[in-house]
Scaffold this active site. Structure first.
Site, PDB file in Angstrom:
ATOM      1  N   CYS A 217       0.841  -1.194   0.000  1.00 54.60           N
ATOM      2  CA  CYS A 217       0.000   0.000   0.000  1.00 54.60           C
ATOM      3  C   CYS A 217       0.881   1.250   0.000  1.00 54.60           C
ATOM      4  O   CYS A 217       2.088   1.179   0.231  1.00 54.60           O
ATOM      5  CB  CYS A 217      -0.919  -0.059   1.222  1.00 54.60           C
ATOM      6  SG  CYS A 217      -1.932   1.371   1.484  1.00 54.60           S
ATOM      7  N   HIS A 218       0.242   2.396  -0.250  1.00 53.21           N
ATOM      8  CA  HIS A 218       1.015   3.615  -0.472  1.00 53.21           C
ATOM      9  C   HIS A 218       1.869   4.081   0.700  1.00 53.21           C
ATOM     10  O   HIS A 218       2.960   4.594   0.499  1.00 53.21           O
ATOM     11  CB  HIS A 218       0.092   4.755  -0.903  1.00 53.21           C
ATOM     12  CG  HIS A 218      -0.158   4.734  -2.366  1.00 53.21           C
ATOM     13  ND1 HIS A 218       0.717   5.281  -3.270  1.00 53.21           N
ATOM     14  CD2 HIS A 218      -1.137   4.164  -3.079  1.00 53.21           C
ATOM     15  CE1 HIS A 218       0.263   5.073  -4.486  1.00 53.21           C
ATOM     16  NE2 HIS A 218      -0.869   4.392  -4.405  1.00 53.21           N
ATOM     17  N   THR A 219       1.370   3.907   1.928  1.00 53.25           N
ATOM     18  CA  THR A 219       2.184   4.407   3.053  1.00 53.25           C
ATOM     19  C   THR A 219       3.484   3.646   3.190  1.00 53.25           C
ATOM     20  O   THR A 219       4.472   4.206   3.674  1.00 53.25           O
ATOM     21  CB  THR A 219       1.486   4.316   4.425  1.00 53.25           C
ATOM     22  OG1 THR A 219       0.680   3.198   4.436  1.00 53.25           O
ATOM     23  CG2 THR A 219       0.748   5.540   4.764  1.00 53.25           C
TER      24      THR A 219
ATOM     25  N   HIS B  28       1.399  -3.272   6.278  1.00 53.43           N
ATOM     26  CA  HIS B  28       0.321  -3.082   7.262  1.00 53.43           C
ATOM     27  C   HIS B  28      -1.005  -3.636   6.751  1.00 53.43           C
ATOM     28  O   HIS B  28      -2.042  -3.325   7.289  1.00 53.43           O
ATOM     29  CB  HIS B  28       0.177  -1.576   7.572  1.00 53.43           C
ATOM     30  CG  HIS B  28      -0.226  -0.776   6.375  1.00 53.43           C
ATOM     31  ND1 HIS B  28       0.681  -0.368   5.425  1.00 53.43           N
ATOM     32  CD2 HIS B  28      -1.425  -0.346   5.945  1.00 53.43           C
ATOM     33  CE1 HIS B  28       0.053   0.282   4.471  1.00 53.43           C
ATOM     34  NE2 HIS B  28      -1.239   0.308   4.752  1.00 53.43           N
ATOM     35  N   GLU B  29      -0.956  -4.449   5.651  1.00 55.74           N
ATOM     36  CA  GLU B  29      -2.198  -4.938   5.031  1.00 55.74           C
ATOM     37  C   GLU B  29      -2.101  -6.457   4.893  1.00 55.74           C
ATOM     38  O   GLU B  29      -1.843  -6.967   3.806  1.00 55.74           O
ATOM     39  CB  GLU B  29      -2.365  -4.249   3.666  1.00 55.74           C
ATOM     40  CG  GLU B  29      -3.733  -4.411   3.046  1.00 55.74           C
ATOM     41  CD  GLU B  29      -3.860  -3.618   1.738  1.00 55.74           C
ATOM     42  OE1 GLU B  29      -4.446  -2.539   1.745  1.00 55.74           O
ATOM     43  OE2 GLU B  29      -3.356  -4.107   0.706  1.00 55.74           O
TER      44      GLU B  29
ATOM     45  N   CYS C  50      -9.106  -1.269  21.753  1.00 58.91           N
ATOM     46  CA  CYS C  50      -8.935  -1.819  23.108  1.00 58.91           C
ATOM     47  C   CYS C  50     -10.269  -1.942  23.846  1.00 58.91           C
ATOM     48  O   CYS C  50     -10.403  -2.681  24.792  1.00 58.91           O
ATOM     49  CB  CYS C  50      -7.965  -0.968  23.917  1.00 58.91           C
ATOM     50  SG  CYS C  50      -8.658   0.612  24.501  1.00 58.91           S
TER      51      CYS C  50
ATOM     52  N   CYS D 142     -10.203   2.508  26.268  1.00 55.64           N
ATOM     53  CA  CYS D 142      -9.687   3.887  26.346  1.00 55.64           C
ATOM     54  C   CYS D 142     -10.846   4.871  26.172  1.00 55.64           C
ATOM     55  O   CYS D 142     -11.957   4.498  25.784  1.00 55.64           O
ATOM     56  CB  CYS D 142      -8.605   4.129  25.289  1.00 55.64           C
ATOM     57  SG  CYS D 142      -9.217   4.256  23.592  1.00 55.64           S
TER      58      CYS D 142
ATOM     59  N   CYS E 258     -12.320   4.703  22.584  1.00 53.27           N
ATOM     60  CA  CYS E 258     -13.148   3.521  22.324  1.00 53.27           C
ATOM     61  C   CYS E 258     -14.478   3.623  23.077  1.00 53.27           C
ATOM     62  O   CYS E 258     -15.538   3.340  22.512  1.00 53.27           O
ATOM     63  CB  CYS E 258     -12.419   2.248  22.735  1.00 53.27           C
ATOM     64  SG  CYS E 258     -11.122   1.742  21.572  1.00 53.27           S
TER      65      CYS E 258
ATOM     66  N   CYS F   5      -8.481   4.528  18.603  1.00 57.29           N
ATOM     67  CA  CYS F   5      -8.057   3.968  19.897  1.00 57.29           C
ATOM     68  C   CYS F   5      -6.666   4.493  20.261  1.00 57.29           C
ATOM     69  O   CYS F   5      -5.776   4.554  19.408  1.00 57.29           O
ATOM     70  CB  CYS F   5      -8.031   2.445  19.787  1.00 57.29           C
ATOM     71  SG  CYS F   5      -7.351   1.598  21.218  1.00 57.29           S
TER      72      CYS F   5
ATOM     73  N   ARG G 212      -1.144   3.653  20.643  1.00 52.48           N
ATOM     74  CA  ARG G 212      -0.815   4.608  19.588  1.00 52.48           C
ATOM     75  C   ARG G 212       0.620   5.147  19.691  1.00 52.48           C
ATOM     76  O   ARG G 212       1.331   5.236  18.693  1.00 52.48           O
ATOM     77  CB  ARG G 212      -1.830   5.764  19.622  1.00 52.48           C
ATOM     78  CG  ARG G 212      -1.576   6.861  18.615  1.00 52.48           C
ATOM     79  CD  ARG G 212      -1.796   6.374  17.192  1.00 52.48           C
ATOM     80  NE  ARG G 212      -1.407   7.355  16.186  1.00 52.48           N
ATOM     81  CZ  ARG G 212      -0.178   7.461  15.677  1.00 52.48           C
ATOM     82  NH1 ARG G 212       0.807   6.687  16.096  1.00 52.48           N
ATOM     83  NH2 ARG G 212       0.077   8.352  14.754  1.00 52.48           N
TER      84      ARG G 212
ATOM     85  N   CYS H 210      -6.464  -2.937   4.973  1.00 52.63           N
ATOM     86  CA  CYS H 210      -6.345  -1.485   4.755  1.00 52.63           C
ATOM     87  C   CYS H 210      -7.315  -0.996   3.682  1.00 52.63           C
ATOM     88  O   CYS H 210      -8.316  -0.380   3.991  1.00 52.63           O
ATOM     89  CB  CYS H 210      -4.908  -1.060   4.415  1.00 52.63           C
ATOM     90  SG  CYS H 210      -4.770   0.746   4.238  1.00 52.63           S
TER      91      CYS H 210
ATOM     92  N   ARG I  77      -3.928  -3.366  -6.783  1.00 50.34           N
ATOM     93  CA  ARG I  77      -3.249  -3.932  -5.620  1.00 50.34           C
ATOM     94  C   ARG I  77      -2.337  -5.072  -6.027  1.00 50.34           C
ATOM     95  O   ARG I  77      -2.743  -5.952  -6.789  1.00 50.34           O
ATOM     96  CB  ARG I  77      -4.251  -4.506  -4.610  1.00 50.34           C
ATOM     97  CG  ARG I  77      -4.564  -3.594  -3.449  1.00 50.34           C
ATOM     98  CD  ARG I  77      -3.322  -3.161  -2.699  1.00 50.34           C
ATOM     99  NE  ARG I  77      -3.659  -2.375  -1.544  1.00 50.34           N
ATOM    100  CZ  ARG I  77      -3.806  -1.041  -1.537  1.00 50.34           C
ATOM    101  NH1 ARG I  77      -3.633  -0.339  -2.630  1.00 50.34           N
ATOM    102  NH2 ARG I  77      -4.103  -0.407  -0.414  1.00 50.34           N
TER     103      ARG I  77
END
Ligand code: NAD
Ligand code: 022
Ligand code: ZN
Length: 369
Positions: free
Chosen positions: A40-42, A62-63, A92, A95, A98, A106, A110, A169, A364
């Site tokens: 993915c792009h990030t 992350h995907e 979670c 928090c 949430c 959340c 983080r 994602c 993708r």
């Protein structure tokens, strides 16, 4: 244990496939065998050195989708053998955010996630004794990875990993922006700017909820067929419009759209998306992530006259709650994923996947371990 991973040792360098040492899960953590991961792009943004918070060396990605292999002390919601999707936005359920029920952002993990470490402040990855960092709490470019329990969505066992990973994602971001953030209703007119891996998912969700006009805007004519394939009713190539784009779109939608979505990350497009909204009620959702330091502008009159500017992260989805539902939608045929996976590669070919993305040749690319 050992794990094969594509490591970003330095900004602007190719990923290197190496064997890393991976420590097992500590308390509250889970060891996952990743079966497939999207690119993915990030990931590219971080690798290219644009991300001011980017940390090296790190395991990007992350995907993903995979199988739980081991759980740490105190883990109760998952067991070995469970099929899971890693979440870069944890849930979670404890928090302030949430519990508010008003946002999916959340805060439980983080800060440490942004620093490339697990909640206890350390990394599980090592290369030749040196620490290698986690990325977005996921690091799916490794065959095995460790995540917090609250950063995993348990999904049904019959979902294919090579498709389900995209729900980690792109799919959730686009579909969720329509359902959770905009709450598009049947009969609404929608404009989608940018028909890539995110915009196409916005289109298919707008169709799913019964939108009337679904206008797609892109600078690449090749995206017209892609948009139509998923429910776009009108295509506008913004480069070919005579005069200004915004009045053209306002006329096309009889006064402006009820909902517009920026899926480009371009701040000029973000302004066009806001101003193409209907006076009095139109809502524009920013999904695209702009380059660091960019600012958006419009005349306040646009907001005074009732247009609304919003943003959406991970489609406003509460990962552990909503991601399994999106997997069900895919398995029940309510949404499509297969045609958007344009390339399937091995981990050794991962740099080719980045090239395909940069060249705009893929919707993708998915790595299958
Ligand atoms: P992509 O490259 O596949 O698609 C972008 C599309 O926009 C392309 O078709 C391109 O031709 C088009 N485009 C570029 N400039 C344009 C312009 N000026 N006018 C109209 N169209 C233009 O990218 P993607 O994977 O779909 O991601 C889109 C954006 O969404 C990225 O910025 C990405 O970082 C962001 N994103 C955000 C979230 C979130 O949670 N908010 C999650 C995932 C991705
Ligand atoms: C995923 N993204 C783009 C392409 N694929 C993406 C990037 C950033 C975010 C969401 C999706 C994002 C929006 C808002 C935030 N992030 C901040 C959330 C918060 O502060 O609670 C974000 C996220 C994770 C990370 C950085 C920024 C990180 O892990 N480094 C969700
Ligand atoms: Zn992504």
């Amino acid at each position: 244990m050992k794990t094969r991973a594509a490591v970003a040792f330095e900004a602007k360098k190719l990923l290197e496939i190496v064997e890393l040492d991976l420590e097992g899960p500590r308390a509250g953590e889970v060891l996952v065998e990743i079966k497939a991961t999207g690119i993915c792009h990030t990931d590219a943004y971080t690798l290219d050195g644009f991300d001011s918070e980017g940390i090296f060396p790190s395991v990007l990605g992350h995907e993903g989708a995979g199988i739980v292999r081991e759980v740490g002390a105190g883990v109760t919601s998952l067991k070995a053998g469970d099929h899971v999707i890693p979440l870069y936005t944890a849930e979670c359920r404890q928090c302030k955010t949430c519990l508010s029920g008003k946002s999916n952002l959340c805060t439980a993990v983080r800060t440490t996630q942004g620093k490339g470490v697990m909640p206890d402040g350390t990394s599980r990855f090592r290369y030749k004794g040196r620490e290698v960092f986690h990325y977005m709490g996921c690091s799916t470019f490794s065959n095995f990875t460790v995540l917090p329990e609250i950063s995993l969505a348990k999904i049904r066992d019959d979902a294919p990993f090579d498709k389900a990973c995209y729900i980690g994602c792109g799919v959730t971001t686009g579909v969720g922006a329509v359902i959770n953030t905009a709450k598009v209703e049947a009969g609404a007119n929608v404009i989608v700017f940018g028909l890539g891996g995110i915009g196409l998912n916005v289109i298919q969700a707008a169709k799913m909820v019964g939108a009337d006009m679904i206008v797609g805007v892109d600078i690449n004519d090749a995206k017209a067929d892609w948009g139509k394939r998923f429910g776009m009713t009108h295509f506008v190539n913004s480069k070919n419009v005579q005069g200004d784009l915004v009045p053209h779109l306002v006329a096309l939608t009889n006064g402006g759209a009820d909902y517009t979505f920026d899926c480009t990350g371009n701040t000029t497009v973000m302004r066009q998306a806001l101003e193409a909204c209907h006076r009095g009620w139109g809502e524009s959702i920013i999904i695209g992530v702009a380059e660091a330091g960019r600012e958006i502008a419009t005349r306040p009159f646009q907001l005074v006259t009732g247009r609304v500017w919003k943003g959406s992260a991970f489609g406003g989805a509460r990962g552990r709650t909503d991601v399994p539902k999106i997997v069900d939608w895919y398995m029940n045929g309510k949404i499509e994923i297969d045609p958007m996976i344009t390339h399937v590669l091995s981990l050794d070919e991962i740099n080719k996947g980045f090239d395909l993305m940069h060249e705009g040749k893929s919707i993708r690319s998915v790595i299958v371990y």
